[in-house]
Write a protein that holds these residues in place. Structure first.
Motif: not given
Length: 133
Positions: A5, A12, A62, A80-81, A83, A96-100
């Motif tokens: 990513f 990242l 999580k 990132i990661g 919730c 859920e927070v993702k890198p995108e």
């Protein structure tokens, strides 16, 4: 072979190590302006809660959801990661927070209305709209 990513050319692992000023140079102008003007108490409290929940979780699990009304908070790499439960006016939409998601707002991922699907035309409808072949 997995694709790594990149956020605007930065990997990242390097994103997580960036300082606040270096991150400001990467994000778009709206986010830069926001970071320069507003580093208030509420966003910092949310980040502290997220750090705490991440610390409390066991590896490969999580973290618990942290509820918030801050729909206008910009997602930073530190989140990132995590919730997060983002309020949409009625309930908390879990995300859920993702890198995108870096550089976007929390509110973009919590829709505030229920999309409608139109049914059949009713009794008061005109004849042209009631036409069924």
């Amino acid at each position: 072979q997995f694709k790594k990513f990149n956020f605007r050319g930065v990997e990242l692992e390097k994103l997580l190590d960036l300082t606040h000023e270096e991150l400001m140079g990467i994000v778009n102008s709206r986010a830069r302006r926001r970071f320069m003007r507003v580093l208030k108490k509420k966003p910092m409290i949310l980040i502290k809660k997220l750090r705490q929940k991440k610390k409390e979780t066991k590896p490969m699990e999580k973290p618990e959801f942290v509820k918030t009304h801050l729909r206008d908070m910009i997602i930073v790499p530190e989140m990132i990661g995590s919730c997060i439960g983002v309020h949409n006016g009625k309930q908390f939409a879990q995300l859920e927070v993702k890198p995108e998601m870096i550089g976007r707002y929390l509110g973009e991922f919590s829709i505030t209305y229920k999309p409608i699907s139109h049914g059949r035309p009713g009794i008061g409808a005109t004849n042209s709209s009631r036409f069924i072949p």
